[in-house]
Motif scaffolding. Sequence first.
Motif, PDB file in Angstrom:
ATOM      1  N   LEU A  13      21.969 -35.758  64.702  1.00  0.00           N
ATOM      2  CA  LEU A  13      23.082 -34.962  64.202  1.00  0.00           C
ATOM      3  C   LEU A  13      23.558 -33.976  65.262  1.00  0.00           C
ATOM      4  CD1 LEU A  13      21.769 -34.122  60.613  1.00  0.00           C
ATOM      5  CD2 LEU A  13      23.470 -35.846  61.223  1.00  0.00           C
TER       6      LEU A  13
ATOM      7  N   ASP B 230      28.556 -31.702  62.711  1.00  0.00           N
ATOM      8  CA  ASP B 230      28.358 -32.511  61.510  1.00  0.00           C
ATOM      9  C   ASP B 230      28.028 -31.646  60.295  1.00  0.00           C
ATOM     10  OD1 ASP B 230      28.808 -34.725  63.074  1.00  0.00           O
ATOM     11  OD2 ASP B 230      26.672 -35.048  63.505  1.00  0.00           O
ATOM     12  N   LEU B 231      27.385 -30.496  60.518  1.00  0.00           N
ATOM     13  CA  LEU B 231      27.063 -29.617  59.396  1.00  0.00           C
ATOM     14  C   LEU B 231      28.328 -29.057  58.768  1.00  0.00           C
ATOM     15  CD1 LEU B 231      24.040 -27.663  60.950  1.00  0.00           C
ATOM     16  CD2 LEU B 231      23.990 -29.682  59.473  1.00  0.00           C
TER      17      LEU B 231
ATOM     18  N   LEU C 230      29.978 -31.700  56.716  1.00  0.00           N
ATOM     19  CA  LEU C 230      29.258 -31.953  55.465  1.00  0.00           C
ATOM     20  C   LEU C 230      29.605 -30.913  54.414  1.00  0.00           C
ATOM     21  CD1 LEU C 230      26.992 -33.339  53.804  1.00  0.00           C
ATOM     22  CD2 LEU C 230      25.402 -31.746  54.898  1.00  0.00           C
TER      23      LEU C 230
ATOM     24  N   HIS D 118      31.768 -31.349  50.661  1.00  0.00           N
ATOM     25  CA  HIS D 118      31.196 -31.070  49.347  1.00  0.00           C
ATOM     26  C   HIS D 118      31.913 -29.933  48.635  1.00  0.00           C
ATOM     27  CE1 HIS D 118      27.958 -33.627  50.803  1.00  0.00           C
ATOM     28  NE2 HIS D 118      27.450 -33.637  49.581  1.00  0.00           N
TER      29      HIS D 118
ATOM     30  N   SER E  88      22.179 -30.151  49.303  1.00  0.00           N
ATOM     31  CA  SER E  88      23.090 -31.194  49.772  1.00  0.00           C
ATOM     32  C   SER E  88      22.314 -32.264  50.544  1.00  0.00           C
ATOM     33  CB  SER E  88      24.179 -30.596  50.670  1.00  0.00           C
ATOM     34  OG  SER E  88      24.914 -29.614  49.975  1.00  0.00           O
TER      35      SER E  88
ATOM     36  N   VAL F 211      21.991 -35.117  53.339  1.00  0.00           N
ATOM     37  CA  VAL F 211      22.547 -35.456  54.652  1.00  0.00           C
ATOM     38  C   VAL F 211      22.086 -36.852  55.008  1.00  0.00           C
ATOM     39  CG1 VAL F 211      22.728 -34.788  57.062  1.00  0.00           C
ATOM     40  CG2 VAL F 211      22.452 -33.036  55.299  1.00  0.00           C
ATOM     41  N   THR F 212      23.016 -37.703  55.338  1.00  0.00           N
ATOM     42  CA  THR F 212      22.685 -39.062  55.770  1.00  0.00           C
ATOM     43  C   THR F 212      22.526 -39.077  57.285  1.00  0.00           C
ATOM     44  OG1 THR F 212      23.936 -39.982  53.921  1.00  0.00           O
ATOM     45  CG2 THR F 212      23.404 -41.464  55.743  1.00  0.00           C
ATOM     46  N   THR F 213      21.353 -39.405  57.748  1.00  0.00           N
ATOM     47  CA  THR F 213      21.061 -39.417  59.180  1.00  0.00           C
ATOM     48  C   THR F 213      20.893 -40.844  59.672  1.00  0.00           C
ATOM     49  OG1 THR F 213      18.679 -39.232  58.823  1.00  0.00           O
ATOM     50  CG2 THR F 213      19.929 -37.187  58.970  1.00  0.00           C
TER      51      THR F 213
ATOM     52  N   PRO G 155      18.108 -40.568  53.895  1.00  0.00           N
ATOM     53  CA  PRO G 155      18.767 -39.262  53.697  1.00  0.00           C
ATOM     54  C   PRO G 155      17.746 -38.145  53.529  1.00  0.00           C
ATOM     55  CG  PRO G 155      18.917 -40.595  51.706  1.00  0.00           C
ATOM     56  CD  PRO G 155      18.341 -41.489  52.764  1.00  0.00           C
TER      57      PRO G 155
ATOM     58  N   TYR H 277      17.431 -33.633  52.756  1.00  0.00           N
ATOM     59  CA  TYR H 277      18.128 -32.462  52.243  1.00  0.00           C
ATOM     60  C   TYR H 277      18.502 -31.534  53.394  1.00  0.00           C
ATOM     61  CZ  TYR H 277      16.755 -33.765  47.497  1.00  0.00           C
ATOM     62  OH  TYR H 277      16.608 -34.420  46.302  1.00  0.00           O
ATOM     63  N   LEU H 278      19.618 -30.818  53.194  1.00  0.00           N
ATOM     64  CA  LEU H 278      20.076 -29.894  54.228  1.00  0.00           C
ATOM     65  C   LEU H 278      19.077 -28.763  54.441  1.00  0.00           C
ATOM     66  CD1 LEU H 278      22.357 -29.104  56.182  1.00  0.00           C
ATOM     67  CD2 LEU H 278      23.427 -27.843  54.313  1.00  0.00           C
TER      68      LEU H 278
END
Length: 430
Positions: free
Chosen positions: A351, A355-356, A359, A363, A396, A398-400, A406, A408-409
């Motif tokens: 990431l 990207d944060l 994201l 949302h 949230s 996060v798809t990595t 995935p 969590y943030l």
Amino acid sequence: MAHKSDQERIEQTRNVPRFFVEHPQVSWVLLVGVLIWGWFGYHSMPQRKDPNIPVRVAVASCAWPGATSQQVEQLVTRPMEDTVAQNKTIHAGTPADYGIRSISLPGYSYVYIQLIDDVDDLKRQFSDINLKLNALSGQLPQGAGPITFQSDFGDTAALMLTVASPKADSVEIDLRSQSIQAAVRSARADKKTVPPEKSVSIIYPFPESISPRAIAGAAALFARRAAQVGVLRNSTQIQGTGFIGFDGTSTQDDAAIQDFILQFFTNQIQRSELHPDAWSPVILRDAAETREKLSKVAGDKYSYAELDDFSDLIARTVQGAPETSKVERSGVQQQTIYLEFSQDRLAAYGLQPADLGKLIQAHNIIAPGGVFETGQREITLTPSGQFENPKAIGDSVVTTTAAGAPVYLRDLVDISRGYQSPANYLNYHT
């Protein structure tokens, strides 16, 4: 020319005093009329303590960071002058007075405006100028703007209310001291000191709304620095709700340790990194003296966020009074959600910091969900996904690409609530 006797002059001379002497009834009628007129004028005249004095002057300002004064003059000031000049009530410029006057500085532009003396509706004309300037804001160079228009210079009276928090009460100090005492005694339970070293604890109290993880990095830096200079040895980190600290041994006295703490805050930590609601650090030798030491450094009972809510209630209450035309609040600290991350940690998941932001924007949106019709009723559908608190941000997903699954943030960043840093305005009440 024949000389007139005094008797002839009296009989032939006519003037205002003689008329009122000969006709006293007329003078009495006029006197009564003047008194009635004065009484009516006195009771019908404006009786405001702060009369409305029309001020026909306004100022428009625009910021363009990084631009020189010549660039500001050519690309910002002159278009603003041309836009303002479209109003027909602008005062004609003379050697003794001005209609439009401008000042161009590096990064800033100021345009002063003066209307003619016989203008009827000031608010209407100023509103027209403001609308024209707002339309111009979209045509300014990139990075310039927005244009700020100020025309409220006719306020003749002001009332300033200062809101300050009292110090923390004994109940809060007792609760904090009990929690800190328990943590210090637990850390010293299995420790043994060798003379001349003595046990010492350095505690940093802060608001309970802040997670200790938010200042864990600064605390670790403090521990390393204290060990390097020999102020604190064999330190153990202790933390709880509303405090973080270290317990260890030291040969230094309290004055030397206090000097080290001040130097650390001055040289190692930026002023903006210190939480405005945090208390001063406490040096403890004996756990039993926790309450006494904590009482000396007790901070404010109410945080800046609570003062914000309280001052907002005062402003809305005062605004309802008929004598109030405008209420402004100064010194309000804007609350912010901080996401602290490590570049290496994000890179391990494939990431980038950008990207944060994408994201969160994906949302935290407000979008129409449509309407569901059932019989004669209509039900409005509201899509979920908005962030109501910091915990919702951490939940949230996060798809990595690197991890293959995935996450969590909250597993990638440290999320904390704080104030805008650096603060725009701070006032210390003593």
